[in-house]
Design a protein around this motif. Structure first.
Motif, PDB file in Angstrom:
ATOM      1  N   ILE A   1      -9.014  -6.320   4.383  1.00  0.00           N
ATOM      2  CA  ILE A   1      -9.372  -5.234   3.470  1.00  0.00           C
ATOM      3  C   ILE A   1     -10.781  -4.734   3.762  1.00  0.00           C
ATOM      4  O   ILE A   1     -11.040  -3.530   3.784  1.00  0.00           O
ATOM      5  CB  ILE A   1      -9.256  -5.708   2.009  1.00  0.00           C
TER       6      ILE A   1
ATOM      7  N   CYS B   1     -11.556  -0.892   4.784  1.00  0.00           N
ATOM      8  CA  CYS B   1     -12.399  -0.067   3.928  1.00  0.00           C
ATOM      9  C   CYS B   1     -13.598   0.493   4.689  1.00  0.00           C
ATOM     10  O   CYS B   1     -14.104   1.572   4.362  1.00  0.00           O
ATOM     11  CB  CYS B   1     -12.888  -0.868   2.728  1.00  0.00           C
TER      12      CYS B   1
ATOM     13  N   LEU C   1      -8.516   0.851  -4.303  1.00  0.00           N
ATOM     14  CA  LEU C   1      -8.117  -0.553  -4.311  1.00  0.00           C
ATOM     15  C   LEU C   1      -7.618  -0.926  -5.702  1.00  0.00           C
ATOM     16  O   LEU C   1      -8.330  -0.748  -6.695  1.00  0.00           O
ATOM     17  CB  LEU C   1      -9.290  -1.447  -3.910  1.00  0.00           C
TER      18      LEU C   1
ATOM     19  N   ILE D   1      -4.864  -5.492  -3.507  1.00  0.00           N
ATOM     20  CA  ILE D   1      -5.590  -6.640  -2.968  1.00  0.00           C
ATOM     21  C   ILE D   1      -4.844  -7.941  -3.221  1.00  0.00           C
ATOM     22  O   ILE D   1      -5.138  -8.960  -2.605  1.00  0.00           O
ATOM     23  CB  ILE D   1      -7.014  -6.706  -3.549  1.00  0.00           C
TER      24      ILE D   1
ATOM     25  N   ALA E   1     -12.601   1.215  -6.522  1.00  0.00           N
ATOM     26  CA  ALA E   1     -11.915   0.063  -7.111  1.00  0.00           C
ATOM     27  C   ALA E   1     -11.385   0.473  -8.480  1.00  0.00           C
ATOM     28  O   ALA E   1     -12.150   0.918  -9.329  1.00  0.00           O
ATOM     29  CB  ALA E   1     -12.857  -1.125  -7.232  1.00  0.00           C
TER      30      ALA E   1
ATOM     31  N   CYS F   1       0.846  -1.189   0.000  1.00  0.00           N
ATOM     32  CA  CYS F   1       0.000   0.000   0.000  1.00  0.00           C
ATOM     33  C   CYS F   1       0.884   1.243   0.000  1.00  0.00           C
ATOM     34  O   CYS F   1       2.069   1.172   0.338  1.00  0.00           O
ATOM     35  CB  CYS F   1      -0.945   0.018   1.209  1.00  0.00           C
TER      36      CYS F   1
END
Length: 380
Positions: free
Chosen positions: A204, A208, A174, A195, A216, A162
């Motif tokens: 995740i 989130c 994501l 992911i 996404a 990340c």
């Protein structure tokens, strides 16, 4: 003597001979029986001498008592001459002692074929360049190699890659892998989480849930569609985005990344800034910026304004850093591009107070120059 002319046309003929002959007999008949028909300047021997006709290629096929095949004449004459030569060859009725018949199959424009090849290759080059080039060239590549690796960390027990900004940001992007995170950093987005595969880590979902908005941003291939479907079964996705068909997020240019994320970013910034009051300084900055925006947008240029909002200069972004080293009295620097570290360093040396651009890259702003985007100022 080798043929040195530039081929324009291929004259293609087929023939049938009522007897057994060889390739040399066919070529001899073509030269011998067309000689004198169209005048000395159009004899094939003369046309070959001045590089207007290339080497005649003959293919031959024999049966028990017949010969057939094709003949190809490369020519660099005009189309009228090609037609006359073809008609002359069609008039040949003997090869040696045997009856024969020649027939014109086609006159192909070689240049048209070359044009098609050029266009096809140009498309390949454009595709390759657009997926591998980055905005602002060597400067941003240098930023990637020297700085962006330090902007990546990991999250959760499975150490998912990340960018460091995900922990403080009110929203999250994501993506599929670490390379996607690097590419988003190039475009100025430091809030991406990978992911890492179609099997979605439970952490995740929990992470989130702490964010105001979840975006996404997945590859434009078939696998990206499967991953999106799986992701939606686990995480509440607010905005679904895909790379261009057949491309991966890591292959997009920073400009294309920003274009795809533009609407999502605009919505989120509006939500986070609407309850806040705009400062007087921002109002003045927005006023100065709006006066030059229409003439500046999509020009890849930059404008410097003094404290009275008078324009000091307008230069291409590629020349901006050099310009800043010789220019004084700049209060506002407004550019049709990305605010990078190199640009910020040059602005610090020139005493600039405000910089406005389309996006802000990951920069270290220890000297307190105020950085704004057009969107934050309500101009786009």
């Amino acid at each position: 003597m080798p043929y040195t002319g530039i081929v324009k046309y291929h004259v293609k003929l087929s023939y049938e001979v009522d007897g057994l002959v060889e390739r040399a007999d066919i070529i001899g008949a073509v030269f011998g029986q067309t000689e004198g028909l169209l005048g000395p300047e159009m004899n094939l021997n003369e046309l070959q001498r001045v590089s207007k006709v290339g080497r005649i290629e003959v293919e031959i096929k024999t049966t028990e008592n017949t010969t057939s095949g094709t003949a190809l004449l490369p020519m660099s004459t005009d189309i009228d001459t090609c037609a006359l030569i073809a008609a002359a060859i069609e008039s040949i009725d003997k090869v040696g002692p045997f009856d024969c018949k020649f027939h014109l199959d086609a006159i192909d424009d070689v240049r048209a074929s070359k044009k098609e090849d050029i266009v096809r290759r140009a498309k390949e080059i454009k595709q390759k360049w657009s997926t591998k080039s980055v905005s602002e060239g060597d400067t941003m590549l240098k930023d990637v190699h020297e700085g962006f690796s330090g902007k990546i960390t990991t999250y959760g027990s499975n150490k998912l890659p990340c960018s460091t900004g995900i922990f403080d940001s009110s929203w999250i992007i994501l993506v599929e892998g670490r390379a996607d995170i690097l590419n988003l950093l190039r475009a100025g987005y430091d809030n991406a989480l990978a992911i890492e595969g179609a099997k979605i880590d439970e952490t995740i979902k929990d992470f989130c849930a702490t964010k105001d908005k979840v975006v996404a941003f997945l590859d434009g291939d078939r696998a990206g569609g499967f991953i999106l479907k799986e992701l939606k079964s686990v995480v509440n996705i607010d905005i679904e985005l895909r790379a261009d068909p057949g491309l991966e997020v890591e292959e997009l240019t920073p400009q294309r990344v920003a274009d795809i994320l533009k609407d999502a970013t605009k919505d989120i910034k509006q939500q986070t800034t609407e309850p806040k009051k705009v400062s007087e300084a921002d109002k003045q900055l927005a006023e100065a910026t709006s006066k030059v925006y229409n003439d500046l947008n999509e020009t890849l240029e930059a404008v410097g304004l003094d404290s009275n909002n008078e324009q000091l200069f307008k230069v291409p972004i590629s020349e901006l850093v050099d310009k800043l080293s010789t220019q004084t009295g700049i209060k506002y620097l407004i550019l049709d591009g990305i605010i990078t570290q190199r640009l910020l360093d040059g602005a610090n040396q020139s005493g600039i107070e405000y910089i406005v651009g389309h996006r802000i890259a990951n920069v270290s702003n220890s000297d307190g120059v105020i950085l704004k985007t057009f969107t934050e100022l309500g101009i786009t």
